[in-house]
Design a protein around this motif. Sequence first.
Motif, PDB file in Angstrom:
ATOM      1  N   LEU A 104      48.780 -45.705  16.120  1.00 36.38           N
ATOM      2  CA  LEU A 104      49.647 -45.368  14.994  1.00 36.38           C
ATOM      3  C   LEU A 104      48.890 -44.549  13.956  1.00 36.38           C
ATOM      4  O   LEU A 104      47.795 -44.918  13.544  1.00 36.38           O
ATOM      5  N   GLU A 105      49.495 -43.439  13.537  1.00 41.79           N
ATOM      6  CA  GLU A 105      48.916 -42.593  12.500  1.00 41.79           C
ATOM      7  C   GLU A 105      49.609 -42.771  11.153  1.00 41.79           C
ATOM      8  O   GLU A 105      48.976 -42.793  10.108  1.00 41.79           O
ATOM      9  N   ARG A 106      50.952 -42.871  11.181  1.00 40.05           N
ATOM     10  CA  ARG A 106      51.700 -42.941   9.924  1.00 40.05           C
ATOM     11  C   ARG A 106      53.103 -43.455  10.209  1.00 40.05           C
ATOM     12  O   ARG A 106      53.685 -43.137  11.244  1.00 40.05           O
ATOM     13  N   VAL A 107      53.647 -44.240   9.284  1.00 40.29           N
ATOM     14  CA  VAL A 107      55.033 -44.695   9.350  1.00 40.29           C
ATOM     15  C   VAL A 107      55.848 -43.774   8.447  1.00 40.29           C
ATOM     16  O   VAL A 107      55.744 -43.844   7.220  1.00 40.29           O
ATOM     17  N   TRP A 108      56.649 -42.924   9.033  1.00 41.88           N
ATOM     18  CA  TRP A 108      57.385 -41.905   8.287  1.00 41.88           C
ATOM     19  C   TRP A 108      58.735 -42.399   7.782  1.00 41.88           C
ATOM     20  O   TRP A 108      59.287 -41.825   6.846  1.00 41.88           O
ATOM     21  N   GLN A 109      59.300 -43.407   8.418  1.00 41.73           N
ATOM     22  CA  GLN A 109      60.657 -43.812   8.080  1.00 41.73           C
ATOM     23  C   GLN A 109      60.843 -45.293   8.335  1.00 41.73           C
ATOM     24  O   GLN A 109      60.416 -45.815   9.374  1.00 41.73           O
ATOM     25  N   ILE A 110      61.475 -45.991   7.369  1.00 44.55           N
ATOM     26  CA  ILE A 110      61.882 -47.378   7.529  1.00 44.55           C
ATOM     27  C   ILE A 110      63.361 -47.446   7.179  1.00 44.55           C
ATOM     28  O   ILE A 110      63.742 -47.134   6.049  1.00 44.55           O
ATOM     29  N   GLN A 111      64.178 -47.851   8.151  1.00 40.23           N
ATOM     30  CA  GLN A 111      65.630 -47.803   7.976  1.00 40.23           C
ATOM     31  C   GLN A 111      66.288 -49.123   8.372  1.00 40.23           C
ATOM     32  O   GLN A 111      66.443 -49.416   9.555  1.00 40.23           O
ATOM     33  N   PRO A 112      66.684 -49.952   7.391  1.00 43.52           N
ATOM     34  CA  PRO A 112      67.468 -51.136   7.740  1.00 43.52           C
ATOM     35  C   PRO A 112      68.788 -50.731   8.387  1.00 43.52           C
ATOM     36  O   PRO A 112      69.402 -49.724   8.012  1.00 43.52           O
ATOM     37  N   ASP A 113      69.220 -51.496   9.366  1.00 46.48           N
ATOM     38  CA  ASP A 113      70.481 -51.232  10.061  1.00 46.48           C
ATOM     39  C   ASP A 113      71.647 -51.700   9.189  1.00 46.48           C
ATOM     40  O   ASP A 113      71.469 -52.041   8.013  1.00 46.48           O
ATOM     41  N   SER A 114      72.844 -51.743   9.749  1.00 48.27           N
ATOM     42  CA  SER A 114      74.044 -52.079   8.984  1.00 48.27           C
ATOM     43  C   SER A 114      74.119 -53.566   8.679  1.00 48.27           C
ATOM     44  O   SER A 114      73.374 -54.376   9.235  1.00 48.27           O
ATOM     45  N   ALA A 115      75.055 -53.921   7.813  1.00 47.83           N
ATOM     46  CA  ALA A 115      75.164 -55.299   7.328  1.00 47.83           C
ATOM     47  C   ALA A 115      75.514 -56.280   8.433  1.00 47.83           C
ATOM     48  O   ALA A 115      75.141 -57.462   8.357  1.00 47.83           O
ATOM     49  N   ASP A 116      76.221 -55.820   9.481  1.00 52.06           N
ATOM     50  CA  ASP A 116      76.606 -56.741  10.545  1.00 52.06           C
ATOM     51  C   ASP A 116      75.554 -56.844  11.642  1.00 52.06           C
ATOM     52  O   ASP A 116      75.813 -57.437  12.695  1.00 52.06           O
ATOM     53  N   ARG A 117      74.362 -56.277  11.386  1.00 51.30           N
ATOM     54  CA  ARG A 117      73.234 -56.426  12.309  1.00 51.30           C
ATOM     55  C   ARG A 117      72.027 -56.943  11.536  1.00 51.30           C
ATOM     56  O   ARG A 117      71.014 -56.252  11.404  1.00 51.30           O
ATOM     57  N   PRO A 118      72.142 -58.126  10.951  1.00 46.68           N
ATOM     58  CA  PRO A 118      71.057 -58.641  10.107  1.00 46.68           C
ATOM     59  C   PRO A 118      69.758 -58.773  10.885  1.00 46.68           C
ATOM     60  O   PRO A 118      69.751 -59.152  12.059  1.00 46.68           O
ATOM     61  N   GLY A 119      68.674 -58.436  10.218  1.00 44.68           N
ATOM     62  CA  GLY A 119      67.368 -58.541  10.842  1.00 44.68           C
ATOM     63  C   GLY A 119      66.916 -57.286  11.550  1.00 44.68           C
ATOM     64  O   GLY A 119      65.725 -57.114  11.814  1.00 44.68           O
ATOM     65  N   VAL A 120      67.847 -56.372  11.869  1.00 48.53           N
ATOM     66  CA  VAL A 120      67.479 -55.163  12.596  1.00 48.53           C
ATOM     67  C   VAL A 120      67.007 -54.094  11.604  1.00 48.53           C
ATOM     68  O   VAL A 120      67.723 -53.728  10.674  1.00 48.53           O
ATOM     69  N   VAL A 121      65.795 -53.609  11.823  1.00 47.76           N
ATOM     70  CA  VAL A 121      65.196 -52.553  11.014  1.00 47.76           C
ATOM     71  C   VAL A 121      64.558 -51.552  11.976  1.00 47.76           C
ATOM     72  O   VAL A 121      63.913 -51.944  12.955  1.00 47.76           O
ATOM     73  N   TRP A 122      64.735 -50.264  11.686  1.00 46.27           N
ATOM     74  CA  TRP A 122      64.175 -49.203  12.514  1.00 46.27           C
ATOM     75  C   TRP A 122      63.020 -48.525  11.795  1.00 46.27           C
ATOM     76  O   TRP A 122      62.990 -48.466  10.566  1.00 46.27           O
ATOM     77  N   ALA A 123      62.090 -48.006  12.574  1.00 41.35           N
ATOM     78  CA  ALA A 123      60.977 -47.240  12.006  1.00 41.35           C
ATOM     79  C   ALA A 123      60.763 -45.988  12.837  1.00 41.35           C
ATOM     80  O   ALA A 123      60.877 -46.008  14.069  1.00 41.35           O
ATOM     81  N   GLY A 124      60.469 -44.887  12.160  1.00 43.36           N
ATOM     82  CA  GLY A 124      60.081 -43.644  12.817  1.00 43.36           C
ATOM     83  C   GLY A 124      58.646 -43.336  12.461  1.00 43.36           C
ATOM     84  O   GLY A 124      58.250 -43.464  11.291  1.00 43.36           O
ATOM     85  N   CYS A 125      57.843 -42.965  13.447  1.00 45.45           N
ATOM     86  CA  CYS A 125      56.394 -42.922  13.231  1.00 45.45           C
ATOM     87  C   CYS A 125      55.753 -41.649  13.770  1.00 45.45           C
ATOM     88  O   CYS A 125      56.385 -40.813  14.412  1.00 45.45           O
ATOM     89  N   GLU A 126      54.469 -41.541  13.455  1.00 44.68           N
ATOM     90  CA  GLU A 126      53.563 -40.544  14.022  1.00 44.68           C
ATOM     91  C   GLU A 126      52.449 -41.276  14.762  1.00 44.68           C
ATOM     92  O   GLU A 126      51.846 -42.174  14.184  1.00 44.68           O
ATOM     93  N   PRO A 127      52.179 -40.922  16.057  1.00 51.53           N
ATOM     94  CA  PRO A 127      52.833 -39.885  16.843  1.00 51.53           C
ATOM     95  C   PRO A 127      54.320 -40.157  17.025  1.00 51.53           C
ATOM     96  O   PRO A 127      54.782 -41.290  16.854  1.00 51.53           O
ATOM     97  N   ILE A 128      55.066 -39.081  17.355  1.00 46.13           N
ATOM     98  CA  ILE A 128      56.521 -39.160  17.379  1.00 46.13           C
ATOM     99  C   ILE A 128      56.974 -40.336  18.238  1.00 46.13           C
ATOM    100  O   ILE A 128      56.752 -40.372  19.453  1.00 46.13           O
ATOM    101  N   SER A 129      57.611 -41.306  17.577  1.00 43.46           N
ATOM    102  CA  SER A 129      58.063 -42.525  18.256  1.00 43.46           C
ATOM    103  C   SER A 129      59.045 -43.246  17.354  1.00 43.46           C
ATOM    104  O   SER A 129      59.023 -43.091  16.126  1.00 43.46           O
ATOM    105  N   VAL A 130      59.890 -44.058  17.978  1.00 38.34           N
ATOM    106  CA  VAL A 130      60.867 -44.871  17.261  1.00 38.34           C
ATOM    107  C   VAL A 130      60.655 -46.327  17.649  1.00 38.34           C
ATOM    108  O   VAL A 130      60.374 -46.644  18.812  1.00 38.34           O
TER     109      VAL A 130
END
Length: 372
Positions: A104-130
Amino acid sequence: MENSEATNGMRSEMTHLLAVGTKKGLWLGTSNDRVNYSFTGPHFLMQEIPSIGIDTRDGRTRILVGLRSEHWGPTVAHSDDLGATWQEPERGAITFPPDTEAALERVWQIQPDSADRPGVVWAGCEPISVWKSTDGGEHFELNRGLWDHPHRSEWGAGFGGAAAHTVLPSPFDENAIHVAMSTGGVYRSVDGGANWEPRNKGIGATFLPEETPEFGQCVHKVARDPNTPEVLFAQNHGGVYRSGNSGDSWEYIAGGLPADFGFTILAHPRRSDTAWVIPLVADAQRIPPDGQLAVHRTDDGGTSWTRLADGLLQPEFNVVLRDAASVDTAEPAGLYFGTRGGTVYASADEGAHFEPVLTQLPDVLCVRAAVI
């Protein structure tokens, strides 16, 4: 660092949270009028904060930050008490599996999901990965569908690095996700991330031999319409675009803007076809046109644009980066952004008027706002 009792008392009086990540730490502000803020910080002094997520689901406020220390490396930390205390996994929240031979080089994005998916959080990173978390952002799992994609070897690094900087789960369909990367373009999954297809038809790439290739575009940021999930807006490396069909095709909508280069694009939290951009002069200059900083808003899907600059300090020769801007869900919507010169602006009226709420900070990398 401030004590929990003082922080909890502050929280009971304030209803708006503004988080500002910089090259050298994090500032957290609370306000009850979105004009006068009480800030704490810097948290994580001398650590880069390229990403922030504010998760207000389940009746709590969790602040998630992507950290990058020159000594300790990158990770994700979280606070459930407005920054009074912070937690991070001992072995790191995001760790590449051994078989990937990646780090892992850097965490570029942290995105909580919608209200009806509690606990789900997404991250976009470097190197390019989700990455996907199901425990509120404490631990993440690599999305192998994108990592193993046959195009991955051809994705390149933008000027700031190889970034998966946009992750947009659809609030209406848990299997529909869009990802944007620099460089690589926009990709879409309709099966929860198992498979991904490029969705860049109509988006230009003048720096490539084929100006409208299947993939390889340097898309700077993508935003989704709040009511019609098929409608997307994209700020590109040269071009502002709108798609009405989930990215199957894109139309150029930068006519009427003083420049079609920039990094930021934001969609209104409730009103369709309303979006904001902050134009910059391409490509080598990367300054506001004529040194006059302004936000531009469309209320008709890009057919026309309104210039918004009341309250902005001029002249301005600094860049506003892709995630250094945010919109809240209040009524009217609040608009916030920070410059690489360290000034952070807040608007409580959708950009009609701005107030500088922080100045002389290090480079502002990420701004997030929420009603708490």
